[in-house]
Design a protein around this motif. Structure first.
Motif, PDB file in Angstrom:
ATOM      1  N   GLU A 102       0.824  -1.210   0.000  1.00 51.78           N
ATOM      2  CA  GLU A 102       0.000   0.000   0.000  1.00 51.78           C
ATOM      3  C   GLU A 102       0.859   1.262   0.000  1.00 51.78           C
ATOM      4  N   HIS A 103       1.976   1.248   0.713  1.00 44.92           N
ATOM      5  CA  HIS A 103       2.875   2.402   0.698  1.00 44.92           C
ATOM      6  C   HIS A 103       3.517   2.571  -0.685  1.00 44.92           C
ATOM      7  N   GLU A 104       3.839   1.455  -1.332  1.00 40.94           N
ATOM      8  CA  GLU A 104       4.402   1.523  -2.686  1.00 40.94           C
ATOM      9  C   GLU A 104       3.400   2.130  -3.667  1.00 40.94           C
TER      10      GLU A 104
ATOM     11  N   THR B 105       8.854  12.142   2.405  1.00 44.21           N
ATOM     12  CA  THR B 105       8.160  11.132   3.200  1.00 44.21           C
ATOM     13  C   THR B 105       8.754  11.069   4.605  1.00 44.21           C
ATOM     14  N   VAL B 106       7.889  10.726   5.552  1.00 48.18           N
ATOM     15  CA  VAL B 106       8.296  10.639   6.957  1.00 48.18           C
ATOM     16  C   VAL B 106       7.765   9.330   7.538  1.00 48.18           C
ATOM     17  N   GLY B 107       8.670   8.530   8.099  1.00 46.34           N
ATOM     18  CA  GLY B 107       8.262   7.266   8.697  1.00 46.34           C
ATOM     19  C   GLY B 107       9.034   6.096   8.126  1.00 46.34           C
ATOM     20  N   ALA B 108       9.151   5.043   8.915  1.00 51.71           N
ATOM     21  CA  ALA B 108       9.962   3.893   8.531  1.00 51.71           C
ATOM     22  C   ALA B 108       9.409   3.145   7.327  1.00 51.71           C
ATOM     23  N   HIS B 109       8.076   3.081   7.194  1.00 49.99           N
ATOM     24  CA  HIS B 109       7.486   2.336   6.074  1.00 49.99           C
ATOM     25  C   HIS B 109       7.805   2.991   4.740  1.00 49.99           C
ATOM     26  N   PHE B 110       7.656   4.299   4.668  1.00 45.65           N
ATOM     27  CA  PHE B 110       7.990   4.997   3.423  1.00 45.65           C
ATOM     28  C   PHE B 110       9.501   4.991   3.174  1.00 45.65           C
ATOM     29  N   LYS B 111      10.299   5.111   4.243  1.00 44.30           N
ATOM     30  CA  LYS B 111      11.744   5.153   4.052  1.00 44.30           C
ATOM     31  C   LYS B 111      12.272   3.851   3.467  1.00 44.30           C
TER      32      LYS B 111
ATOM     33  N   ILE C  63      11.020   2.167   1.154  1.00 42.29           N
ATOM     34  CA  ILE C  63      10.795   2.087  -0.305  1.00 42.29           C
ATOM     35  C   ILE C  63      11.162   3.376  -1.039  1.00 42.29           C
ATOM     36  N   ASN C  64      11.453   4.444  -0.307  1.00 43.51           N
ATOM     37  CA  ASN C  64      11.751   5.736  -0.932  1.00 43.51           C
ATOM     38  C   ASN C  64      13.245   6.018  -0.826  1.00 43.51           C
ATOM     39  N   SER C  65      13.874   6.295  -1.953  1.00 40.61           N
ATOM     40  CA  SER C  65      15.333   6.449  -1.979  1.00 40.61           C
ATOM     41  C   SER C  65      15.795   7.885  -1.801  1.00 40.61           C
TER      42      SER C  65
END
Length: 422
Positions: free
Chosen positions: A353-355, A371-377, A379-381
């Motif tokens: 879902e984050h992707e 982005t802010v938070g471990a889930h987004f981090k 997948i976000n480079s």
């Protein structure tokens, strides 16, 4: 001591509360306990402060002479007292739940109905197994109706809350991808939220239906009584209206422009207008209520600051509400930055879902994606931060220059902490 006897102390009290720090003369205090605390320790202090009575669940603190009464469970006693109080109330109660927009909808319904009636309603986020009983117990004789918000993150929770507040009318704002972990997936969300329908149907109560929502249509097909909006054959019909960043409604040849952003708030407005019309509120008064309602709770809130437009939607987030917010924000004129926080309680579907949200953000071509938070981090480079502290440091050295800024994330991420740095 039983519930009926305790009720006599409640009726002699000013209010029921659970916070020992806020006790005043005339309060009925419920002393909760947990692993590391027992509020019953403050029972005698509460009486000294003027409490009419105290409910404790630790028998050693009972002192009947001082009106400190033992019950096996403070929570159960609070809920049973609220149910008993509900039976004494001869007023309509509107029950409200949904994945997105229920708090905004609750406040809009209250604003509209308050144009004609004395209306009590859920304060803040007191919408759970403790908050709903407290809200019921706050309904004193001067109130003519009430709007009760019911939140849930697992099965059977709405069923419990319905059995406590016993609504006469009910509305589910929508079915979205919220609390997927607790509900066991999207099908579980539908089943859990529909517990409101189950209660209303079994007690032959009235359901408010948005016929533009296929799930609502399916779940209420063939049932009566219902109140309908959202389609050409509905009892109540509306047209959407836009003015700048805000959304409004045309009804009865009247234009009502709200201070809310996003087409997703259109249905929330329509629900409030429909209930207002059903309960006989004049159209001019409905317009006044819609236009004067000011969101101040970080939900679809627009802040004009130093030449920038800041959209605050940091109270909650799930894939459904995040998608709607991003698509709405993409329509703003001028340059745009989004600062999006993790969506929590998604369980096994979290990464996927984050992707999807990150991909959507890229497709919408925002000038900046933060982005802010471990889930987004995970997948976000780029421009990805584990928490708001890291994001603060970045924003102090790299101030945002775009005309429009969106803050959207789950409550646990606390994106509002970034406002001073924008």
């Amino acid at each position: 001591m039983n519930i009926e006897e305790l009720y006599s102390y409640y009726t002699a009290s000013k209010r029921a509360l659970i916070d020992s720090r806020k006790i005043e003369k005339g309060d009925l205090f419920f002393a909760f306990s947990g692993e590391n605390f027992d509020a019953a320790q403050h029972a005698e202090i509460a009486i000294e402060k003027g409490a009419t009575a105290v409910v404790v669940e630790n028998e050693k603190y009972q002192n009947i002479e001082k009106n400190i009464f033992y019950f096996p469970s403070t929570l159960t006693t609070l809920q049973e007292l609220a149910k008993h109080h509900r039976k004494q109330l001869n007023i309509p109660i509107i029950g409200l739940t949904g994945s997105n927009g229920k708090t905004t909808t609750k406040e809009l319904i209250h604003a509209v109905l308050a144009e004609k009636y004395q209306v009590q309603y859920t304060q803040g986020n007191l919408n759970n197994h403790i908050g709903v009983p407290l809200t019921l117990l706050s309904i004193t004789p001067e109130y003519e109706m009430a709007v009760i918000e019911m939140g849930a993150n697992h099965q059977k929770e709405i069923e419990l809350l319905c059995n406590i507040c016993q609504p006469d009318y009910g509305y589910i704002t929508n079915f979205g991808k919220a609390h997927l972990e607790g509900f066991g997936g999207f099908a579980g969300v539908i089943k859990g939220k529909s517990e409101l329908y189950d209660y209303l149907k079994s007690h032959h109560k009235t359901i408010l239906v948005n016929k533009a929502d296929d799930i609502q249509k399916e779940k209420t097909a063939g049932y009566s009584p219902i109140i309908q909006f959202g389609s050409e054959d509905s009892e109540y019909q509306y047209q959407i209206l836009h003015q700048g960043h805000t959304v409004g409604v045309i009804f009865d040849n009247i234009k009502a422009i709200s201070q809310l952003t996003g087409d997703y708030n259109y249905n929330n407005l329509c629900a409030a207008i429909t209930l207002g019309k059903h309960f006989g509120v004049e159209s001019s008064a409905i317009k006044a209520a819609i236009e004067s309602y000011t969101p101040t709770n970080m939900r679809s809130q627009i802040v004009e600051k130093e030449g920038k437009t800041l959209v605050l939607d940091t109270y909650n987030a799930n894939p459904s509400s995040m998608e709607a917010s991003l698509k709405n924000f993409a329509q703003y004129e001028g340059s745009k930055t989004i600062i999006i926080g993790d969506m929590l309680e998604l369980g096994d579907e979290s990464k996927a879902e984050h992707e999807k949200i990150l991909q959507l953000a890229k497709e919408l071509s925002f000038e900046n994606i933060i982005t802010v938070g471990a889930h987004f981090k995970e997948i976000n480079s780029e421009k990805a931060f584990s928490n708001t502290q890291e994001a603060e440091t970045y924003l102090q050295s790299q101030p945002i220059s775009t005309q429009n800024i969106l803050l959207k994330g789950s409550r646990g991420i606390a994106l509002e902490k970034l406002i001073p740095f924008l």
